[in-house]
Design an enzyme around this catalytic site. Structure first.
Site, PDB file in Angstrom:
ATOM      1  N   ARG A 156      45.144 104.406 -15.697  1.00 46.86           N
ATOM      2  CA  ARG A 156      46.544 105.132 -16.409  1.00 46.86           C
ATOM      3  C   ARG A 156      46.550 105.082 -17.665  1.00 46.86           C
ATOM      4  O   ARG A 156      47.128 106.103 -18.009  1.00 46.86           O
ATOM      5  CB  ARG A 156      47.508 103.863 -15.976  1.00 46.86           C
ATOM      6  CG  ARG A 156      47.671 103.639 -14.556  1.00 46.86           C
ATOM      7  CD  ARG A 156      48.619 102.570 -14.697  1.00 46.86           C
ATOM      8  NE  ARG A 156      49.726 102.816 -15.195  1.00 46.86           N
ATOM      9  CZ  ARG A 156      50.922 103.503 -14.862  1.00 46.86           C
ATOM     10  NH1 ARG A 156      50.651 104.071 -13.671  1.00 46.86           N
ATOM     11  NH2 ARG A 156      51.484 103.729 -15.669  1.00 46.86           N
ATOM     12  N   ASP A 214      49.046  89.756 -19.731  1.00 51.02           N
ATOM     13  CA  ASP A 214      47.825  89.878 -19.399  1.00 51.02           C
ATOM     14  C   ASP A 214      46.832  88.743 -19.489  1.00 51.02           C
ATOM     15  O   ASP A 214      45.694  88.461 -19.063  1.00 51.02           O
ATOM     16  CB  ASP A 214      46.765  91.046 -20.446  1.00 51.02           C
ATOM     17  CG  ASP A 214      47.320  92.349 -20.400  1.00 51.02           C
ATOM     18  OD1 ASP A 214      47.958  92.500 -19.212  1.00 51.02           O
ATOM     19  OD2 ASP A 214      46.905  93.183 -21.179  1.00 51.02           O
ATOM     20  N   ARG A 238      36.286  96.829 -15.372  1.00 56.18           N
ATOM     21  CA  ARG A 238      37.186  97.498 -16.350  1.00 56.18           C
ATOM     22  C   ARG A 238      37.581  97.094 -17.487  1.00 56.18           C
ATOM     23  O   ARG A 238      37.641  97.715 -18.462  1.00 56.18           O
ATOM     24  CB  ARG A 238      38.490  97.584 -15.532  1.00 56.18           C
ATOM     25  CG  ARG A 238      38.354  98.634 -14.310  1.00 56.18           C
ATOM     26  CD  ARG A 238      39.826  99.147 -13.705  1.00 56.18           C
ATOM     27  NE  ARG A 238      40.742  99.482 -14.827  1.00 56.18           N
ATOM     28  CZ  ARG A 238      41.830  99.282 -14.943  1.00 56.18           C
ATOM     29  NH1 ARG A 238      42.550  98.997 -14.053  1.00 56.18           N
ATOM     30  NH2 ARG A 238      42.583  99.707 -16.017  1.00 56.18           N
ATOM     31  N   ILE A 272      57.238  91.305 -17.248  1.00 59.63           N
ATOM     32  CA  ILE A 272      56.843  92.492 -17.849  1.00 59.63           C
ATOM     33  C   ILE A 272      56.573  93.451 -16.437  1.00 59.63           C
ATOM     34  O   ILE A 272      57.200  94.538 -16.514  1.00 59.63           O
ATOM     35  CB  ILE A 272      55.587  92.549 -18.603  1.00 59.63           C
ATOM     36  CG1 ILE A 272      55.751  91.413 -19.872  1.00 59.63           C
ATOM     37  CG2 ILE A 272      55.402  93.926 -19.299  1.00 59.63           C
ATOM     38  CD1 ILE A 272      56.591  91.649 -20.888  1.00 59.63           C
ATOM     39  N   ASN A 326      41.982  97.522 -24.829  1.00 58.04           N
ATOM     40  CA  ASN A 326      43.179  98.078 -24.892  1.00 58.04           C
ATOM     41  C   ASN A 326      43.411  98.517 -26.485  1.00 58.04           C
ATOM     42  O   ASN A 326      44.403  99.436 -26.823  1.00 58.04           O
ATOM     43  CB  ASN A 326      44.419  97.098 -24.471  1.00 58.04           C
ATOM     44  CG  ASN A 326      44.409  97.013 -23.021  1.00 58.04           C
ATOM     45  OD1 ASN A 326      43.840  97.621 -22.223  1.00 58.04           O
ATOM     46  ND2 ASN A 326      45.094  95.841 -22.590  1.00 58.04           N
ATOM     47  N   ARG A 337      55.021 101.076 -12.738  1.00 56.46           N
ATOM     48  CA  ARG A 337      54.493 101.771 -14.130  1.00 56.46           C
ATOM     49  C   ARG A 337      54.777 103.343 -14.521  1.00 56.46           C
ATOM     50  O   ARG A 337      53.953 103.901 -14.933  1.00 56.46           O
ATOM     51  CB  ARG A 337      53.054 101.442 -14.291  1.00 56.46           C
ATOM     52  CG  ARG A 337      52.695  99.742 -14.118  1.00 56.46           C
ATOM     53  CD  ARG A 337      51.536  99.401 -14.505  1.00 56.46           C
ATOM     54  NE  ARG A 337      51.207  99.372 -15.833  1.00 56.46           N
ATOM     55  CZ  ARG A 337      49.808  99.356 -16.313  1.00 56.46           C
ATOM     56  NH1 ARG A 337      48.887  99.134 -15.350  1.00 56.46           N
ATOM     57  NH2 ARG A 337      49.589  99.452 -17.539  1.00 56.46           N
ATOM     58  N   CYS A 394      50.415 101.269  -9.551  1.00 55.58           N
ATOM     59  CA  CYS A 394      49.051 100.677  -9.366  1.00 55.58           C
ATOM     60  C   CYS A 394      49.349  99.121  -8.882  1.00 55.58           C
ATOM     61  O   CYS A 394      50.444  98.809  -8.665  1.00 55.58           O
ATOM     62  CB  CYS A 394      48.423 100.397 -10.801  1.00 55.58           C
ATOM     63  SG  CYS A 394      49.336  99.318 -12.187  1.00 55.58           S
TER      64      CYS A 394
HETATM   65  N1  EPU Z   1      57.582 100.797 -18.761  1.00 56.87           N
HETATM   66  C1  EPU Z   1      58.512 102.064 -18.181  1.00 56.87           C
HETATM   67  N2  EPU Z   1      58.533 103.129 -18.602  1.00 56.87           N
HETATM   68  C2  EPU Z   1      57.768 103.556 -19.700  1.00 56.87           C
HETATM   69  C3  EPU Z   1      56.717 102.768 -19.931  1.00 56.87           C
HETATM   70  C4  EPU Z   1      56.810 101.524 -19.573  1.00 56.87           C
HETATM   71  O1  EPU Z   1      59.425 101.646 -17.393  1.00 56.87           O
HETATM   72  O2  EPU Z   1      57.508 104.922 -19.858  1.00 56.87           O
HETATM   73  C5  EPU Z   1      57.809  99.602 -18.260  1.00 56.87           C
HETATM   74  C6  EPU Z   1      56.490  99.239 -17.410  1.00 56.87           C
HETATM   75  O3  EPU Z   1      56.504  99.664 -16.035  1.00 56.87           O
HETATM   76  C7  EPU Z   1      56.426  97.566 -17.627  1.00 56.87           C
HETATM   77  C8  EPU Z   1      57.133  97.778 -19.176  1.00 56.87           C
HETATM   78  O4  EPU Z   1      57.600  98.948 -19.354  1.00 56.87           O
HETATM   79  O5  EPU Z   1      57.409  97.048 -16.706  1.00 56.87           O
HETATM   80  C9  EPU Z   1      55.952  97.217 -20.198  1.00 56.87           C
HETATM   81  O6  EPU Z   1      54.971  98.438 -19.961  1.00 56.87           O
HETATM   82  P1  EPU Z   1      54.100  98.939 -21.111  1.00 56.87           P
HETATM   83  O7  EPU Z   1      54.301 100.649 -21.333  1.00 56.87           O
HETATM   84  O8  EPU Z   1      54.099  98.406 -22.577  1.00 56.87           O
HETATM   85  O9  EPU Z   1      52.643  98.821 -20.599  1.00 56.87           O
HETATM   86  P2  EPU Z   1      51.435  99.578 -20.606  1.00 56.87           P
HETATM   87  O10 EPU Z   1      51.358 100.271 -22.240  1.00 56.87           O
HETATM   88  O11 EPU Z   1      51.128 100.839 -19.642  1.00 56.87           O
HETATM   89  C10 EPU Z   1      49.730  98.099 -21.832  1.00 56.87           C
HETATM   90  C11 EPU Z   1      48.272  97.651 -21.330  1.00 56.87           C
HETATM   91  C12 EPU Z   1      48.577  96.526 -20.310  1.00 56.87           C
HETATM   92  C13 EPU Z   1      49.664  95.404 -20.632  1.00 56.87           C
HETATM   93  C14 EPU Z   1      50.617  95.893 -21.127  1.00 56.87           C
HETATM   94  C15 EPU Z   1      51.754  94.964 -21.508  1.00 56.87           C
HETATM   95  C16 EPU Z   1      46.662  99.267 -22.206  1.00 56.87           C
HETATM   96  C17 EPU Z   1      45.863 100.263 -21.760  1.00 56.87           C
HETATM   97  N3  EPU Z   1      47.351  98.737 -21.225  1.00 56.87           N
HETATM   98  O12 EPU Z   1      50.336  98.930 -20.829  1.00 56.87           O
HETATM   99  O13 EPU Z   1      47.115  95.997 -20.183  1.00 56.87           O
HETATM  100  O14 EPU Z   1      49.575  94.619 -19.455  1.00 56.87           O
HETATM  101  O15 EPU Z   1      50.573  96.922 -22.012  1.00 56.87           O
HETATM  102  O16 EPU Z   1      51.223  94.336 -22.584  1.00 56.87           O
HETATM  103  O17 EPU Z   1      47.001  98.867 -23.458  1.00 56.87           O
HETATM  104  C18 EPU Z   1      45.360  95.144 -18.706  1.00 56.87           C
HETATM  105  O18 EPU Z   1      44.676  95.063 -19.810  1.00 56.87           O
HETATM  106  O19 EPU Z   1      45.054  94.642 -17.828  1.00 56.87           O
HETATM  107  C19 EPU Z   1      46.588  95.793 -18.859  1.00 56.87           C
HETATM  108  C20 EPU Z   1      47.311  96.043 -17.638  1.00 56.87           C
END
Ligand code: EPU
Length: 431
Positions: A93, A306, A398, A328, A23, A122, A117
């Site tokens: 994603r 995570d 992954r 989350i 990440n 998300r 997903c």
């Molecule tokens: N959210 C929204 N709108 C947005 C963005 C996020 O509603 O525009 C919501 C999401 O649906 C969720 C929350 O905000 O409920 C937090 O999501 P976040 O955007 O922080 O997640 P992400 O950036 O998509 C990254 C990691 C995830 C990890 C999360 C939380 C990467 C590539 N992915 O996802 O990693 O779970 O932050 O820490 O950095 C994994 O590695 O298994 C994984 C899922």
């Protein structure tokens, strides 16, 4: 399709090295789009998601290759396609991370909108609102986000409604070469965000405040070539430590960053694990049964979502009850039914899991549903009596580099029964 077979019950003992963090690496690779010269990366993990990001950059016309010292080189100067097609976005994603840099560099971008997903809906609405605040005009056409900033992106004050990791990263990258100052409030404080800010700064960006909830980016004309290093994977580190703990073994992870895992370390200490912290290593020993401990997931520095599934696997064998609340993602309990098939006693109530520790788990055929859920099944299988067969292990690939090899090194009886590695064939590299 590959299957992982584990014959459980052996204490895991020994030392493994943490890989670079998936990440952290994904946004760092996307950041190459902003650079006016080649960027070299050290400690990029060999994972399916990384291959997908490499394929995406190559699709856009970048030169992408690993050298014989495992360094990755990306040169986006020959690239000219500001697009991320559905075929790639649907498999990962995080492909949406290219939106901010593409728009900042080209003034336009077309990026397929990620769907939901296994762990939740998300959406990426906060990424899009932030780019609109910076002057972008955004529409959704035929499932793609079509973004235009004909007069370039301008600095803005953006307050996130909710902490978003990739949202913070996307806007930080866009703001790096936008005109003027951008302030990101309620920004994510995850170590991966800090790795990105520090790396961009090493390439010439003007960024401060990373690691706090206010990040200030003053746009520069461009960023240059350079060499950057991916931080150790804190989730992988904790997963190997958990493998030692659940088998009542003694595992040390080196090349780790203990400061990134404070919430996890505090909770496993509460559960009775003996933890020794070195400068870049963590050792966990566990002689007695664990004690049930409650957790709720939170943005960093809180307990990471995570690691929720892996922690739940530990709690299935703890004395007493553990309450695990997922704040989350709305649907991140897909592992529960699989753990129950292995003899765990877990009840679900909305976003809360009530885990009553049992004396033993028993091996069973189970199915991996998402990356971290799969890791929890590996942990349960290592502790369970008899054989556990995990299908759909492409989810594990992954995010965990050579998981069975690393577990074998610690003494686990684990093997992979191969289908073919189709994801490797998907990597097209230029240069
Ligand atoms: N959210 C929204 N709108 C947005 C963005 C996020 O509603 O525009 C919501 C999401 O649906 C969720 C929350 O905000 O409920 C937090 O999501 P976040 O955007 O922080 O997640 P992400 O950036 O998509 C990254 C990691 C995830 C990890 C999360 C939380 C990467 C590539 N992915 O996802 O990693 O779970 O932050 O820490 O950095 C994994 O590695 O298994 C994984 C899922």
């Amino acid at each position: 399709m590959d299957t992982i077979i584990i014959r459980g019950g052996k204490p895991l003992v020994g030392t493994v090295e943490a890989s670079g963090a998936k990440n952290a690496a994904l946004p760092l690779l996307a950041a190459a789009i902003l650079a006016d010269g080649p960027v070299t990366y050290r400690r990029v993990p060999h994972l399916r998601d990384i291959s997908t990001m490499m394929t995406l950059l190559a699709y856009q016309g970048a030169h992408v290759h690993f050298d014989d010292q495992s360094r990755l080189h990306i040169d986006t100067r020959p690239a000219d396609k500001a697009e991320a097609p559905y075929e790639l976005v649907k498999t990962m994603r995080a492909s949406a991370l290219v939106l901010g840099p593409l728009l900042a560099r080209y003034g336009h971008a077309r990026v397929s909108l990620p769907g939901g997903c296994a762990i939740g809906a998300r959406p990426i609405d906060m990424h899009l609102k932030g780019l609109e605040a910076m002057g972008a005009d955004i529409e959704v056409e035929q499932g793609d986000v079509v973004a235009r900033a004909t007069r370039g992106l301008k600095g803005a004050h953006i307050v996130f409604d909710q902490v978003t990791v990739t949202g913070t990263e996307n806007l930080m990258m866009a703001a790096t070469i936008a005109e003027g100052e951008t302030i990101l409030d309620n920004a994510a404080r995850e170590p991966e965000v800090v790795n990105l800010a520090e790396s961009l700064r090493a390439l010439g960006a003007d960024i401060e405040g990373e690691g706090t909830n206010r990040i200030i980016i003053r746009g520069v004309n461009g960023i240059h070539e350079g060499e950057i290093e991916v931080i150790p994977d804190r989730i992988e580190t904790a997963t190997y430590l958990a493998a030692g703990i659940i088998t009542r073994g003694d595992v040390t992870v080196t090349h780790a960053e203990p400061g990134h895992l404070e919430a996890f370390i505090a909770r496993i200490r509460d559960a009775g694990v003996k933890v020794e912290i070195g400068e870049h290593s963590i050792r966990c020993r566990c002689d007695d049964p664990l004690v049930g401990v409650n957790i709720h997931t939170m943005p960093h520095p809180g307990f990471p979502t995570d690691l929720q599934a892996q922690f739940m696997a530990l709690m299935t064998l703890a004395r007493g009850t553990s309450i695990i609340r997922e704040t989350i993602f709305e649907n991140r309990f897909m592992h529960v039914q699989e753990l129950v098939r292995m003899g765990a006693d877990i009840k679900l109530d909305g976003n809360t899991a009530i885990v009553n520790g049992v004396e033993r788990l028993s091996g069973a055929p189970v199915m991996a549903t998402d990356l971290r859920a799969s890791a929890s099944l590996v942990l349960a299988g290592l502790a369970a009596a008899g054989e556990t067969r995990i299908s759909r292990v492409y989810h594990i690939d992954r995010g965990y580099e050579r998981i069975e090899e690393k577990m074998q090194k610690l003494g686990a009886d684990i093997e992979r029964h191969s289908g073919d590695e189709t994801w490797m064939k998907g990597v097209m590299v230029n240069g």
